[in-house]
Design an enzyme around this catalytic site. Structure first.
Site, PDB file in Angstrom:
ATOM      1  N   SER A  33      41.759  -8.981 -60.838  1.00 34.01           N
ATOM      2  CA  SER A  33      40.706  -9.034 -59.671  1.00 34.01           C
ATOM      3  C   SER A  33      39.491  -7.769 -59.772  1.00 34.01           C
ATOM      4  O   SER A  33      39.046  -7.465 -58.611  1.00 34.01           O
ATOM      5  CB  SER A  33      41.219  -9.536 -58.345  1.00 34.01           C
ATOM      6  OG  SER A  33      42.100  -8.330 -57.954  1.00 34.01           O
ATOM      7  N   SER A 102      48.332  -9.766 -62.332  1.00 31.41           N
ATOM      8  CA  SER A 102      47.916  -9.411 -61.032  1.00 31.41           C
ATOM      9  C   SER A 102      47.688 -10.250 -60.072  1.00 31.41           C
ATOM     10  O   SER A 102      48.373 -11.179 -59.740  1.00 31.41           O
ATOM     11  CB  SER A 102      46.629  -8.065 -61.209  1.00 31.41           C
ATOM     12  OG  SER A 102      46.714  -7.380 -59.978  1.00 31.41           O
ATOM     13  N   PHE A 103      46.454 -10.169 -59.456  1.00 26.55           N
ATOM     14  CA  PHE A 103      45.625 -11.234 -59.016  1.00 26.55           C
ATOM     15  C   PHE A 103      45.962 -12.791 -59.543  1.00 26.55           C
ATOM     16  O   PHE A 103      46.057 -13.785 -58.916  1.00 26.55           O
ATOM     17  CB  PHE A 103      44.168 -11.167 -58.550  1.00 26.55           C
ATOM     18  CG  PHE A 103      43.298 -12.225 -58.543  1.00 26.55           C
ATOM     19  CD1 PHE A 103      42.896 -12.875 -57.136  1.00 26.55           C
ATOM     20  CD2 PHE A 103      42.431 -12.647 -59.666  1.00 26.55           C
ATOM     21  CE1 PHE A 103      42.052 -13.527 -57.123  1.00 26.55           C
ATOM     22  CE2 PHE A 103      41.423 -13.837 -59.428  1.00 26.55           C
ATOM     23  CZ  PHE A 103      41.281 -14.117 -57.847  1.00 26.55           C
ATOM     24  N   ASP A 224      52.956   1.652 -62.205  1.00 20.45           N
ATOM     25  CA  ASP A 224      51.921   0.938 -61.524  1.00 20.45           C
ATOM     26  C   ASP A 224      51.489   1.497 -60.252  1.00 20.45           C
ATOM     27  O   ASP A 224      52.341   1.389 -59.178  1.00 20.45           O
ATOM     28  CB  ASP A 224      52.241  -0.450 -61.502  1.00 20.45           C
ATOM     29  CG  ASP A 224      51.065  -1.481 -61.111  1.00 20.45           C
ATOM     30  OD1 ASP A 224      50.075  -1.024 -60.799  1.00 20.45           O
ATOM     31  OD2 ASP A 224      51.157  -2.685 -61.701  1.00 20.45           O
ATOM     32  N   HIS A 253      49.036  -0.071 -64.535  1.00 22.33           N
ATOM     33  CA  HIS A 253      49.032  -1.397 -64.295  1.00 22.33           C
ATOM     34  C   HIS A 253      48.728  -2.294 -65.350  1.00 22.33           C
ATOM     35  O   HIS A 253      48.559  -3.496 -65.358  1.00 22.33           O
ATOM     36  CB  HIS A 253      47.810  -1.502 -62.983  1.00 22.33           C
ATOM     37  CG  HIS A 253      47.520  -2.690 -62.601  1.00 22.33           C
ATOM     38  ND1 HIS A 253      48.720  -3.604 -61.793  1.00 22.33           N
ATOM     39  CD2 HIS A 253      46.656  -3.622 -62.405  1.00 22.33           C
ATOM     40  CE1 HIS A 253      48.246  -4.807 -61.319  1.00 22.33           C
ATOM     41  NE2 HIS A 253      46.695  -4.782 -61.577  1.00 22.33           N
TER      42      HIS A 253
END
Length: 280
Positions: A33, A102-103, A224, A253
């Site tokens: 995102s 992630s998202f 991260d 990340h």
């Protein structure tokens, strides 16, 4: 039409941009995102190799990249999950494995919880999806205001090796992407402050995570700063019954960018191993 340019499909009235390559087992890649993100920005280094092994689909989730930003849409985990469910059904795949970044990992977890019938296996990379406290890094990502310098600072947050990652070419590419027409207007409407509530909305309960029966591989960078390992993947791996966790040292990340070959080996090995186990 090149892989980079992608193509379009109508997904229940949403003109959806996606990349497709390869053949075999269907594999859905769901991006993160960050500002200016798209499927290509997230997966461009992974797509060529993955498409040698699987039939890969990498869509721009509604509101991101070159997919429509419908007037009046309320961006939410429900909207994003429903878009991906509808995408799977529109392309005609009965089941897919999913890699969520992630998202995108939160979307994957919510999707497999709601529609387990559509999913074979799940790979989560630097993923949210459980109850956790928002980090300063994620708050900065979701609160981004467009400028070259702001993008440079974000890329430093994303990467472990800040010196090489935050080179001017990459910063300029991501900055220019973030200011394309309609991109920031949609992005800024998704995660307004206070931002903890948006993270909470994406989370499954411990009981819901424990109910997931699919094979799940969690991949995380030890350093991260956006989605801290201890708050997320470490806890999720202890709740999902058939979960494995692989942690990369000296990695932030962007595992798929910072550890591309090692990441690909994990993904391909896990999917093939799980596939073999199903046929025994």
């Amino acid at each position: 039409m090149t892989l980079e340019n992608g193509k379009y499909i109508d997904v229940k009235g949403i003109r959806t941009h996606y990349h497709e390559a390869g053949q075999g087992e269907a594999l859905l890649l769901i991006h993160g995102s960050g500002p200016g993100v798209s499927a290509w920005a997230n997966w461009r280094l992974a797509l060529p190799t993955l498409s040698e092994h699987f039939h890969v689909y990498a869509p721009d989730v509604v509101g991101f990249g070159y997919t429509d930003r419908p007037a009046g849409i309320k961006y939410s985990i429900d909207a994003w999950v429903n878009h991906m469910i509808d995408f799977i059904e529109t392309i005609g795949e009965k089941k897919v494995s999913i890699v969520g970044n992630s998202f995108g990992g939160a979307i994957a977890l919510n999707l497999v919880h709601r529609r387990p019938d559509l999913v074979n296996k799940v790979i989560l990379m630097g993923s949210v999806g459980n109850k956790s406290t928002i980090s300063k890094g994620l708050d900065a990502v979701w609160g981004y205001e467009p400028s070259f310098e702001n993008m440079k600072e974000l890329i430093k947050i994303f990467a472990y090796d800040q010196t090489s990652a935050a080179n001017d070419d990459l910063v300029e590419m991501r900055y220019q992407s973030s200011i394309q027409e309609g991109f920031h207007e949609a992005f800024s409407s998704m995660f307004p402050a206070p931002r903890q509530r948006h993270l909470d909305a994406m989370a499954l309960t411990d009981e819901e995570l424990a109910s997931i029966k699919h094979p799940v591989l969690l991949i995380h960078g030890r350093e991260d700063q956006v989605i801290p390992l201890e708050e997320t993947s470490w806890k999720i791996a202890q709740l999902i019954p058939d979960a494995e966790l692989h942690v990369f040292p000296h990695c932030g990340h962007w595992v798929q960018i910072e550890k591309t070959q090692e990441f690909l080996a994990q993904v391909i090995g896990f999917l093939n191993q799980a596939k073999t186990a199903e046929t025994v």
